[in-house]
Design a protein around this motif. Structure first.
Motif, short mmCIF file in Angstrom:
data_model
loop_
_atom_site.label_atom_id
_atom_site.label_comp_id
_atom_site.label_asym_id
_atom_site.label_seq_id
_atom_site.Cartn_x
_atom_site.Cartn_y
_atom_site.Cartn_z
N GLY A 8 14.93 -4.19 -1.05
CA GLY A 8 14.69 -3.93 -2.46
C GLY A 8 13.80 -4.96 -3.12
N LEU A 9 13.71 -6.14 -2.53
CA LEU A 9 12.97 -7.21 -3.20
C LEU A 9 11.47 -6.93 -3.27
N CYS A 10 10.93 -6.29 -2.27
CA CYS A 10 9.51 -5.94 -2.29
C CYS A 10 9.21 -5.07 -3.51
N ARG A 11 10.02 -4.10 -3.73
CA ARG A 11 9.85 -3.20 -4.87
C ARG A 11 10.01 -3.95 -6.20
N THR A 12 11.03 -4.80 -6.29
CA THR A 12 11.26 -5.58 -7.51
C THR A 12 10.06 -6.47 -7.81
N CYS A 13 9.56 -7.15 -6.79
CA CYS A 13 8.40 -8.04 -6.98
C CYS A 13 7.19 -7.26 -7.47
#
Length: 154
Positions: A8-13
């Motif tokens: 999920g972090l890729c999307r959040t970034c």
């Protein structure tokens, strides 16, 4: 960085306009679960592979380029997220889900920031912590940018 965190972090970034995301391996990109959660954000966000053994050298390089290395960790010297002002050039270092930031990297931090908590459980999921800090950075710098634009147009 564990695969679970990458998901999920890729999307959040990407959503909040991070300038990039450092991963321990770019092989995560071929994982079907990663692809379904990232919703193609990896196409719009610069990704860099830094192996765990190379991370200390990478952080030292970023420090020499003027980045403030900020860790999310509860320590005796942690600053409350509500009181912390993110420098423009900030690199956010995240730890492992259970162990946190390794001791050899903890000493390289310029600042430790902790998220105020009310409950009994004293830790958040790493991705949630990262999302809160990324949002706060974005909020602070969006306000700064919009104030600059407003003052220039007046």
């Amino acid at each position: 960085m564990h695969t679970q965190l990458n998901l999920g972090l890729c999307r959040t970034c990407e959503i909040f306009g991070a300038s990039g995301l450092v991963l321990d391996s770019l092989h995560h990109l071929s994982d079907k679960h990663f692809q379904s959660l990232s919703v193609s954000s990896e196409l719009w966000l610069p990704l860099l592979e830094v192996k765990p053994a190379e991370l200390a050298d990478f952080l030292q390089l970023k420090k020499s380029e003027g980045y403030c290395i900020v860790g999310v960790e509860q320590t005796a010297n942690s600053q409350n997220l509500q009181d912390f002002r993110f420098p423009e050039r900030t690199l956010l270092l995240l730890g492992n889900e259970r162990e946190g930031i390794p001791a050899n990297l903890l000493q390289m931090l310029d600042v430790c920031v902790e998220i105020p908590q009310q409950g009994i459980i004293r830790s958040l999921n790493v991705h949630v912590s990262a999302a809160l800090l990324i949002w706060e950075y974005t909020r602070q710098h969006l306000v700064t940018r919009s104030n600059k634009v407003d003052s220039q147009s007046s």
